[in-house]
Design a protein around this motif. Structure first.
Motif, PDB file in Angstrom:
ATOM      1  N   MET A   1       0.846  -1.209  -0.146  1.00 28.88           N
ATOM      2  CA  MET A   1       0.038  -0.089   0.079  1.00 28.88           C
ATOM      3  C   MET A   1       0.763   1.186   0.093  1.00 28.88           C
ATOM      4  SD  MET A   1      -2.741   1.303   2.790  1.00 28.88           S
ATOM      5  CE  MET A   1      -4.144   0.574   2.439  1.00 28.88           C
ATOM      6  N   TYR A   2       0.574   2.286  -0.776  1.00 31.02           N
ATOM      7  CA  TYR A   2       1.324   3.589  -1.095  1.00 31.02           C
ATOM      8  C   TYR A   2       0.804   4.473  -0.129  1.00 31.02           C
ATOM      9  CZ  TYR A   2       3.406   1.361  -5.348  1.00 31.02           C
ATOM     10  OH  TYR A   2       4.175   0.681  -6.059  1.00 31.02           O
ATOM     11  N   LYS A   3       1.722   5.361   0.318  1.00 32.68           N
ATOM     12  CA  LYS A   3       1.031   6.408   1.155  1.00 32.68           C
ATOM     13  C   LYS A   3       1.391   7.811   0.288  1.00 32.68           C
ATOM     14  CE  LYS A   3       1.170   9.059   5.128  1.00 32.68           C
ATOM     15  NZ  LYS A   3       1.962   9.287   6.793  1.00 32.68           N
ATOM     16  N   PHE A   4       0.369   8.514  -0.077  1.00 38.16           N
ATOM     17  CA  PHE A   4       0.338   9.567  -0.837  1.00 38.16           C
ATOM     18  C   PHE A   4       0.023  11.094  -0.012  1.00 38.16           C
ATOM     19  CE2 PHE A   4      -0.845   6.727  -4.477  1.00 38.16           C
ATOM     20  CZ  PHE A   4       0.652   6.669  -4.723  1.00 38.16           C
ATOM     21  N   LEU A   5       0.559  12.045  -0.259  1.00 34.31           N
ATOM     22  CA  LEU A   5       0.374  13.393   0.613  1.00 34.31           C
ATOM     23  C   LEU A   5      -0.092  14.308  -0.491  1.00 34.31           C
ATOM     24  CD1 LEU A   5       3.148  14.186   2.820  1.00 34.31           C
ATOM     25  CD2 LEU A   5       0.932  12.928   3.455  1.00 34.31           C
ATOM     26  N   ALA A   6      -1.383  15.117  -0.271  1.00 32.39           N
ATOM     27  CA  ALA A   6      -1.935  15.985  -1.011  1.00 32.39           C
ATOM     28  C   ALA A   6      -1.670  17.335  -0.251  1.00 32.39           C
ATOM     29  CB  ALA A   6      -3.191  15.866  -1.200  1.00 32.39           C
ATOM     30  N   VAL A   7      -0.879  18.339  -0.675  1.00 31.98           N
ATOM     31  CA  VAL A   7      -0.299  19.448   0.072  1.00 31.98           C
ATOM     32  C   VAL A   7      -0.790  20.679  -0.278  1.00 31.98           C
ATOM     33  CG1 VAL A   7       1.969  20.397   0.846  1.00 31.98           C
ATOM     34  CG2 VAL A   7       1.702  17.869   0.639  1.00 31.98           C
ATOM     35  N   CYS A   8      -1.185  21.693   0.486  1.00 33.11           N
ATOM     36  CA  CYS A   8      -1.612  22.864   0.077  1.00 33.11           C
ATOM     37  C   CYS A   8      -0.892  23.837   1.060  1.00 33.11           C
ATOM     38  CB  CYS A   8      -3.004  23.116  -0.395  1.00 33.11           C
ATOM     39  SG  CYS A   8      -4.171  23.190   1.253  1.00 33.11           S
ATOM     40  N   GLY A   9      -1.027  25.137   1.151  1.00 33.09           N
ATOM     41  CA  GLY A   9      -0.451  25.974   2.146  1.00 33.09           C
ATOM     42  C   GLY A   9      -0.872  25.686   3.584  1.00 33.09           C
ATOM     43  N   PHE A  10      -2.031  25.413   3.817  1.00 29.60           N
ATOM     44  CA  PHE A  10      -2.869  25.385   5.140  1.00 29.60           C
ATOM     45  C   PHE A  10      -3.241  24.027   5.369  1.00 29.60           C
ATOM     46  CE2 PHE A  10      -3.153  30.049   4.288  1.00 29.60           C
ATOM     47  CZ  PHE A  10      -2.346  30.474   5.386  1.00 29.60           C
ATOM     48  N   GLY A  11      -3.446  23.126   4.307  1.00 28.75           N
ATOM     49  CA  GLY A  11      -3.598  21.713   4.402  1.00 28.75           C
ATOM     50  C   GLY A  11      -5.215  21.522   4.694  1.00 28.75           C
ATOM     51  N   VAL A  12      -5.871  22.493   4.025  1.00 31.43           N
ATOM     52  CA  VAL A  12      -7.339  22.380   4.374  1.00 31.43           C
ATOM     53  C   VAL A  12      -8.181  22.413   3.179  1.00 31.43           C
ATOM     54  CG1 VAL A  12      -9.413  23.397   5.440  1.00 31.43           C
ATOM     55  CG2 VAL A  12      -7.100  23.820   6.584  1.00 31.43           C
ATOM     56  N   GLY A  13      -8.106  23.462   2.380  1.00 28.05           N
ATOM     57  CA  GLY A  13      -9.233  23.628   1.255  1.00 28.05           C
ATOM     58  C   GLY A  13      -8.596  22.746  -0.128  1.00 28.05           C
ATOM     59  N   SER A  14      -7.601  23.349  -0.892  1.00 23.51           N
ATOM     60  CA  SER A  14      -7.331  22.946  -2.132  1.00 23.51           C
ATOM     61  C   SER A  14      -6.873  21.397  -1.846  1.00 23.51           C
ATOM     62  CB  SER A  14      -6.424  23.744  -2.706  1.00 23.51           C
ATOM     63  OG  SER A  14      -5.387  24.052  -1.963  1.00 23.51           O
ATOM     64  N   SER A  15      -5.975  21.119  -0.719  1.00 25.23           N
ATOM     65  CA  SER A  15      -5.528  19.967  -0.639  1.00 25.23           C
ATOM     66  C   SER A  15      -6.613  18.832  -0.616  1.00 25.23           C
ATOM     67  CB  SER A  15      -4.636  19.697   0.493  1.00 25.23           C
ATOM     68  OG  SER A  15      -4.962  19.992   1.863  1.00 25.23           O
ATOM     69  N   MET A  16      -7.540  19.030   0.129  1.00 28.19           N
ATOM     70  CA  MET A  16      -8.725  18.231   0.058  1.00 28.19           C
ATOM     71  C   MET A  16      -9.411  17.820  -1.222  1.00 28.19           C
ATOM     72  SD  MET A  16     -10.768  16.163   1.928  1.00 28.19           S
ATOM     73  CE  MET A  16     -10.720  16.432   3.764  1.00 28.19           C
ATOM     74  N   VAL A  17      -9.480  18.918  -2.190  1.00 25.94           N
ATOM     75  CA  VAL A  17      -9.871  18.719  -3.493  1.00 25.94           C
ATOM     76  C   VAL A  17      -8.826  17.591  -4.195  1.00 25.94           C
ATOM     77  CG1 VAL A  17     -10.269  19.776  -5.701  1.00 25.94           C
ATOM     78  CG2 VAL A  17     -10.930  20.973  -3.635  1.00 25.94           C
ATOM     79  N   LEU A  18      -7.390  17.930  -4.033  1.00 21.32           N
ATOM     80  CA  LEU A  18      -6.517  17.360  -4.749  1.00 21.32           C
ATOM     81  C   LEU A  18      -6.658  15.693  -4.132  1.00 21.32           C
ATOM     82  CD1 LEU A  18      -4.158  16.979  -6.524  1.00 21.32           C
ATOM     83  CD2 LEU A  18      -2.704  18.002  -4.678  1.00 21.32           C
ATOM     84  N   LYS A  19      -6.704  15.696  -2.835  1.00 21.02           N
ATOM     85  CA  LYS A  19      -6.854  14.188  -2.477  1.00 21.02           C
ATOM     86  C   LYS A  19      -8.086  13.343  -2.978  1.00 21.02           C
ATOM     87  CE  LYS A  19      -8.273  11.861   1.938  1.00 21.02           C
ATOM     88  NZ  LYS A  19      -8.701  11.878   3.400  1.00 21.02           N
TER      89      LYS A  19
END
Length: 93
Positions: A1-19
């Motif tokens: 199983m791979y672990k991926f990170l979706a990263v944005c400046g604050f870790g809330v809005g755009s990273s959730m969309v990317l996730k």
């Protein structure tokens, strides 16, 4: 199983969309993975198989993490995210 990170400046809005886009593209490819959305400073200290983020943050992350960093321009574009996943998978062969 791979672990991926979706990263944005604050870790809330755009990273959730990317996730969500990463999860959809991974599911389409049958990739077993865990995707976590996070902020820039947390990403620098965590371990992951790959990091997906914006071009600007990607440049910052490339110098401070061992994981490959994949810059994504359009977070909701499943095709663009899928291409980045395909690149990652090529390195695992």
């Amino acid at each position: 199983m791979y672990k991926f990170l979706a990263v944005c400046g604050f870790g809330v809005g755009s990273s959730m969309v990317l996730k969500m886009s990463i999860e959809k593209a991974a599911k389409d490819r049958g990739i077993d993975c865990e995707v976590e959305n996070t902020d820039l400073s947390s990403a620098k200290g965590s371990s992951a198989d790959a990091i997906f983020t914006s071009q600007e943050l990607g440049d910052d992350l490339k110098g401070s993490t061992k994981a490959p960093v994949y810059p994504i321009q359009r977070y909701m574009d499943k095709e663009e995210v899928g291409k980045a996943l395909d690149e990652f998978l090529e390195t695992k062969k």
